[in-house]
Design an enzyme around this catalytic site. Sequence first.
Site, PDB file in Angstrom:
ATOM      1  N   CYS A   1      17.187  15.043  -1.416  1.00  0.00           N
ATOM      2  CA  CYS A   1      18.634  14.986  -1.181  1.00  0.00           C
ATOM      3  C   CYS A   1      19.390  14.257  -2.290  1.00  0.00           C
ATOM      4  O   CYS A   1      20.387  14.766  -2.822  1.00  0.00           O
ATOM      5  CB  CYS A   1      18.945  14.403   0.187  1.00  0.00           C
ATOM      6  SG  CYS A   1      18.440  12.683   0.462  1.00  0.00           S
TER       7      CYS A   1
ATOM      8  N   HIS B   1      22.989  20.723   0.835  1.00  0.00           N
ATOM      9  CA  HIS B   1      22.029  19.613   0.781  1.00  0.00           C
ATOM     10  C   HIS B   1      20.606  20.118   0.652  1.00  0.00           C
ATOM     11  O   HIS B   1      20.327  21.297   0.813  1.00  0.00           O
ATOM     12  CB  HIS B   1      22.183  18.721   2.021  1.00  0.00           C
ATOM     13  CG  HIS B   1      21.772  19.368   3.310  1.00  0.00           C
ATOM     14  ND1 HIS B   1      21.137  18.677   4.304  1.00  0.00           N
ATOM     15  CD2 HIS B   1      21.905  20.631   3.783  1.00  0.00           C
ATOM     16  CE1 HIS B   1      20.891  19.473   5.335  1.00  0.00           C
ATOM     17  NE2 HIS B   1      21.352  20.664   5.043  1.00  0.00           N
TER      18      HIS B   1
ATOM     19  N   HIS C   1      19.641  10.043   4.259  1.00  0.00           N
ATOM     20  CA  HIS C   1      20.010  11.397   3.819  1.00  0.00           C
ATOM     21  C   HIS C   1      21.426  11.422   3.251  1.00  0.00           C
ATOM     22  O   HIS C   1      22.337  10.796   3.791  1.00  0.00           O
ATOM     23  CB  HIS C   1      19.912  12.379   4.978  1.00  0.00           C
ATOM     24  CG  HIS C   1      20.006  13.805   4.545  1.00  0.00           C
ATOM     25  ND1 HIS C   1      19.157  14.376   3.625  1.00  0.00           N
ATOM     26  CD2 HIS C   1      20.868  14.781   4.909  1.00  0.00           C
ATOM     27  CE1 HIS C   1      19.490  15.647   3.450  1.00  0.00           C
ATOM     28  NE2 HIS C   1      20.533  15.919   4.209  1.00  0.00           N
TER      29      HIS C   1
END
Length: 159
Positions: A73, A131, A118
Amino acid sequence: ATAQRSLGTAQFDASLDALAGQVATSLKLDRNRLLAAWRAADIEHQKAVVAALTQVGVPYRRNTSKPGVGFDCSGLTTFAWSHAGYQLYRQSAVQIRNSAPRTRATAQAGDLVYYPGHIMMYLGTDNAVVHAPFTGRNVDVSFISKKRVNTVRWGDPTG
């Protein structure tokens, strides 16, 4: 030089338009609304969004930031923002901490969206993001999960 700049701008706008169509179709969003959100963003944010979208379909790979090979990420956000001329630290919590705070209402396409562990890039409308989700998945476009949508942090890496 002005004619070349205009041609470059026209090509970029055409690419943005085509990408908006693809993303809107994929996410079942209104193409014109998505495109308007992208065009409302400054050029750095637009470049970062386009760069991230070029990697859709690339596998998630932990601790990796290699175009066409793999991303985690924070690797994807680092890659995308480098195309806009910004160096981001290679860790999601630091990326959001170093960003200027935003809210969903003030965020523009390309801004960072974070929850612990994240980080994603906002696509400018309808909680849509690009993402690198997790092992076994590819870079994709999707939505902030319903359980996280009210707890994520928003940030502008340009300050």
